[in-house]
Design a protein around this motif. Structure first.
Motif, PDB file in Angstrom:
ATOM      1  N   PRO A  15       0.048  -7.452 -10.083  1.00  0.00           N
ATOM      2  CA  PRO A  15      -1.206  -7.619 -10.823  1.00  0.00           C
ATOM      3  C   PRO A  15      -1.910  -6.320 -11.160  1.00  0.00           C
ATOM      4  O   PRO A  15      -2.794  -6.299 -12.014  1.00  0.00           O
ATOM      5  N   ASN A  16      -1.509  -5.211 -10.520  1.00  0.00           N
ATOM      6  CA  ASN A  16      -2.188  -3.942 -10.771  1.00  0.00           C
ATOM      7  C   ASN A  16      -1.366  -3.004 -11.650  1.00  0.00           C
ATOM      8  O   ASN A  16      -1.729  -1.852 -11.848  1.00  0.00           O
ATOM      9  N   ASP A  17      -0.214  -3.484 -12.173  1.00  0.00           N
ATOM     10  CA  ASP A  17       0.636  -2.554 -12.907  1.00  0.00           C
ATOM     11  C   ASP A  17       0.192  -2.423 -14.352  1.00  0.00           C
ATOM     12  O   ASP A  17      -0.800  -2.999 -14.773  1.00  0.00           O
ATOM     13  N   MET A  18       0.930  -1.631 -15.137  1.00  0.00           N
ATOM     14  CA  MET A  18       0.520  -1.308 -16.500  1.00  0.00           C
ATOM     15  C   MET A  18       1.496  -1.834 -17.548  1.00  0.00           C
ATOM     16  O   MET A  18       1.446  -1.438 -18.695  1.00  0.00           O
ATOM     17  N   PHE A  19       2.344  -2.761 -17.139  1.00  0.00           N
ATOM     18  CA  PHE A  19       3.297  -3.353 -18.069  1.00  0.00           C
ATOM     19  C   PHE A  19       2.673  -4.496 -18.867  1.00  0.00           C
ATOM     20  O   PHE A  19       3.319  -5.073 -19.728  1.00  0.00           O
ATOM     21  N   GLY A  20       1.452  -4.822 -18.576  1.00  0.00           N
ATOM     22  CA  GLY A  20       0.753  -5.946 -19.183  1.00  0.00           C
ATOM     23  C   GLY A  20      -0.060  -6.636 -18.110  1.00  0.00           C
ATOM     24  O   GLY A  20       0.192  -6.483 -16.911  1.00  0.00           O
ATOM     25  N   THR A  21      -1.068  -7.393 -18.536  1.00  0.00           N
ATOM     26  CA  THR A  21      -1.935  -8.057 -17.573  1.00  0.00           C
ATOM     27  C   THR A  21      -1.128  -8.970 -16.655  1.00  0.00           C
ATOM     28  O   THR A  21      -1.376  -9.054 -15.452  1.00  0.00           O
ATOM     29  N   VAL A  22      -0.160  -9.679 -17.225  1.00  0.00           N
ATOM     30  CA  VAL A  22       0.766 -10.504 -16.443  1.00  0.00           C
ATOM     31  C   VAL A  22       2.173 -10.108 -16.873  1.00  0.00           C
ATOM     32  O   VAL A  22       2.640 -10.505 -17.937  1.00  0.00           O
ATOM     33  N   SER A  23       2.844  -9.311 -16.050  1.00  0.00           N
ATOM     34  CA  SER A  23       4.163  -8.791 -16.408  1.00  0.00           C
ATOM     35  C   SER A  23       5.232  -9.475 -15.570  1.00  0.00           C
ATOM     36  O   SER A  23       4.948 -10.340 -14.741  1.00  0.00           O
ATOM     37  N   HIS A  24       6.471  -9.076 -15.778  1.00  0.00           N
ATOM     38  CA  HIS A  24       7.569  -9.626 -14.984  1.00  0.00           C
ATOM     39  C   HIS A  24       8.445  -8.483 -14.491  1.00  0.00           C
ATOM     40  O   HIS A  24       8.386  -7.352 -14.982  1.00  0.00           O
ATOM     41  N   GLU A  25       9.270  -8.786 -13.506  1.00  0.00           N
ATOM     42  CA  GLU A  25       9.975  -7.730 -12.777  1.00  0.00           C
ATOM     43  C   GLU A  25      11.121  -7.103 -13.553  1.00  0.00           C
ATOM     44  O   GLU A  25      11.637  -6.062 -13.166  1.00  0.00           O
TER      45      GLU A  25
ATOM     46  N   SER B 116       0.849  -1.190   0.000  1.00  0.00           N
ATOM     47  CA  SER B 116       0.000   0.000   0.000  1.00  0.00           C
ATOM     48  C   SER B 116       0.889   1.246   0.000  1.00  0.00           C
ATOM     49  O   SER B 116       1.398   1.661   1.053  1.00  0.00           O
ATOM     50  N   ASP B 117       1.067   1.827  -1.169  1.00  0.00           N
ATOM     51  CA  ASP B 117       1.902   3.007  -1.313  1.00  0.00           C
ATOM     52  C   ASP B 117       1.354   4.156  -0.462  1.00  0.00           C
ATOM     53  O   ASP B 117       0.133   4.366  -0.381  1.00  0.00           O
ATOM     54  N   GLY B 118       2.265   4.891   0.162  1.00  0.00           N
ATOM     55  CA  GLY B 118       1.854   5.960   1.068  1.00  0.00           C
ATOM     56  C   GLY B 118       1.172   7.125   0.410  1.00  0.00           C
ATOM     57  O   GLY B 118       0.556   7.956   1.091  1.00  0.00           O
ATOM     58  N   THR B 119       1.242   7.227  -0.911  1.00  0.00           N
ATOM     59  CA  THR B 119       0.543   8.273  -1.656  1.00  0.00           C
ATOM     60  C   THR B 119      -0.595   7.698  -2.482  1.00  0.00           C
ATOM     61  O   THR B 119      -1.705   8.238  -2.478  1.00  0.00           O
TER      62      THR B 119
ATOM     63  N   SER C 247      -6.976   4.583 -11.671  1.00  0.00           N
ATOM     64  CA  SER C 247      -6.791   3.323 -10.984  1.00  0.00           C
ATOM     65  C   SER C 247      -6.923   2.144 -11.937  1.00  0.00           C
ATOM     66  O   SER C 247      -5.956   1.436 -12.196  1.00  0.00           O
ATOM     67  N   TYR C 248      -8.095   1.930 -12.504  1.00  0.00           N
ATOM     68  CA  TYR C 248      -8.271   0.767 -13.365  1.00  0.00           C
ATOM     69  C   TYR C 248      -8.385   1.117 -14.842  1.00  0.00           C
ATOM     70  O   TYR C 248      -7.812   0.454 -15.690  1.00  0.00           O
TER      71      TYR C 248
ATOM     72  N   SER D 219      -1.952   4.517  -2.378  1.00  0.00           N
ATOM     73  CA  SER D 219      -2.806   3.534  -1.693  1.00  0.00           C
ATOM     74  C   SER D 219      -3.020   2.266  -2.511  1.00  0.00           C
ATOM     75  O   SER D 219      -4.112   1.695  -2.518  1.00  0.00           O
ATOM     76  N   ARG D 220      -1.971   1.825  -3.198  1.00  0.00           N
ATOM     77  CA  ARG D 220      -2.047   0.574  -3.953  1.00  0.00           C
ATOM     78  C   ARG D 220      -0.654  -0.057  -3.963  1.00  0.00           C
ATOM     79  O   ARG D 220       0.336   0.604  -3.641  1.00  0.00           O
ATOM     80  N   PRO D 221      -0.555  -1.339  -4.332  1.00  0.00           N
ATOM     81  CA  PRO D 221       0.765  -1.967  -4.393  1.00  0.00           C
ATOM     82  C   PRO D 221       1.680  -1.235  -5.364  1.00  0.00           C
ATOM     83  O   PRO D 221       1.234  -0.712  -6.387  1.00  0.00           O
ATOM     84  N   ALA D 222       2.969  -1.202  -5.029  1.00  0.00           N
ATOM     85  CA  ALA D 222       3.927  -0.498  -5.886  1.00  0.00           C
ATOM     86  C   ALA D 222       5.301  -1.118  -5.746  1.00  0.00           C
ATOM     87  O   ALA D 222       5.671  -1.628  -4.686  1.00  0.00           O
ATOM     88  N   ARG D 223       6.055  -1.075  -6.861  1.00  0.00           N
ATOM     89  CA  ARG D 223       7.461  -1.460  -6.874  1.00  0.00           C
ATOM     90  C   ARG D 223       8.251  -0.327  -7.497  1.00  0.00           C
ATOM     91  O   ARG D 223       7.921   0.128  -8.588  1.00  0.00           O
ATOM     92  N   TYR D 224       9.315   0.089  -6.814  1.00  0.00           N
ATOM     93  CA  TYR D 224      10.124   1.186  -7.304  1.00  0.00           C
ATOM     94  C   TYR D 224      11.561   0.754  -7.536  1.00  0.00           C
ATOM     95  O   TYR D 224      12.207   0.167  -6.657  1.00  0.00           O
TER      96      TYR D 224
END
Length: 377
Positions: free
Chosen positions: A313-323, A293-296, A357-358, A298-303
């Motif tokens: 699962p909530n990112d925009m790199f594709g429905t199923v992306s990789h790191e 839960s990102d502090g700004t 969001s979505y 309010s959703r999962p995030a990777r930086y």
């Protein structure tokens, strides 16, 4: 033999044109590089509600897709030995914090990875001062941490740019817009991209439209919570476009942005020009901070360091992306990514701000997925 032939190109174009046909935005661009070659450079629709035809050269407001451009400038200075990721900011910017204070512990790595603890403040609301760099610097010197530095990942919507930009100025002696133009954009031929409109530029930027919230398929608790129409009005203001906001007002094209990501996806070099050394790219584009839960937002995030990374699962790199996918979104309308495993650079640029969001993720994911599927054939 290219992995993306004309038949695949035509199929992708159909998906791109469908977004325009159903009115997701007035105009858009889609560009894709594969193995260092520009294989897709689509443009369609119009530059605004009553605008002219959108072409591949039409410049758009890129919002937060500006952040990686500024970050690469700072990574270059790290490579040159001018500073280190774990340096406290006060080593290079003494006025930033009082000696011995919690704020004095903030490091370059924390700024780049959105864990500096100062994600927002009252300067965010002072749009009339965004064009005054010294006012922005003073605001960063006066701001107090919201979170303990290094602890809570929290998206630094505007402050990322002021912090990175002033660090670049302190270390290199050049203003961030000039440094990035000379050391990032010009070397790899990003000829239509700048941070803000520069002196002598006409205001040829596509007009933004803020669409009404789509009341299905959304989570009202996620995102920045700013009405799309308000964002469009603020960033259609020529004064805001002429400001230097290294986190939010880059101006450019999908073609240029895809070229940027193609360079980084191939280890930092494109067409014989190197922006960063391969180990630096590896460091810059791997996950350094993650949260449920990102502090700004309010959703999962990777930086990563100046980038987002995939695999959620909530990112925009594709429905199923990789790191190993890395990139960045721009408010409700823009997304660019690089894929180090596939050697792909992708950029989707539009002038229509949709619910962040979505709805934003769904339309970007549709095109990201299409590219990945076609490459897998």
């Amino acid at each position: 033999m290219t992995r993306f032939d004309e038949a695949k190109r035509r199929r992708l174009e159909g998906a791109f044109e469908r977004h325009l046909a159903v009115g997701l935005h007035h105009g858009a661009q889609l560009a894709v590089y594969v193995d260092g070659e520009l294989v897709v450079d689509f443009a369609g629709g119009v530059t605004g509600p009553d605008g002219e035809e959108t072409t591949p050269e039409t410049r758009h407001l890129l919002f937060s897709c500006t952040k990686p451009f500024a970050a690469v400038g700072l990574h270059q200075l790290v490579e040159q030995g001018e500073l280190s990721y774990d340096d406290p900011l006060v080593d290079h910017w003494p006025e930033f914090a009082d000696e011995g204070s919690q704020k004095a512990e903030i490091t370059v790595r924390q700024v780049l990875g959105h864990t500096a603890g100062i994600p927002y403040g009252e300067f965010d609301e002072r749009a009339e001062e965004w064009g005054d760099w010294e006012a922005a610097v003073e605001a960063m010197e006066d701001i107090d941490p919201v979170y303990e530095p290094g602890e809570q990942p929290a998206y630094h919507t505007f402050n990322f740019g002021w912090l990175v930009g002033e660090l670049v100025r302190r270390v290199s002696g050049e203003r961030i817009e000039d440094y990035v133009a000379a050391n990032v954009f010009e070397p790899i031929g990003m000829d239509d991209t700048s941070i803000g409109l520069r002196d002598g530029d006409t205001d040829d930027v596509a007009t933004l439209s803020g669409f009404e919230v789509f009341d299905r398929c959304r989570d009202v608790g996620e995102g920045l919570g700013i009405p799309a129409a308000d964002s469009a009005a603020a960033f259609n203001d020529e004064a805001v476009k002429r400001a230097v906001i290294p986190a939010a007002n880059g101006i450019g094209t999908a073609r240029d942005m895809a070229r940027f990501y193609a360079c980084l996806a191939d280890g930092g070099e494109l067409d014989g020009t190197r922006l960063l050394k391969e180990p630096t790219v590896e460091t810059a584009t791997q996950t350094h901070a993650e949260t449920d839960s990102d502090g700004t937002l309010s959703r999962p995030a990777r930086y990563a360091l100046g980038f987002w990374t995939g695999g959620l699962p909530n990112d925009m790199f594709g429905t199923v992306s990789h790191e190993r996918q890395f990139g960045h979104a721009g408010l409700g309308s823009i997304f660019g990514w690089g894929d180090a495993e596939q050697n792909v650079g992708f950029a989707y640029v539009t002038n229509g701000i949709r619910e962040e969001s979505y709805e934003h993720a769904a339309r970007v994911n549709a095109l990201s997925d299409a590219v990945q599927l076609l490459l897998a054939e």
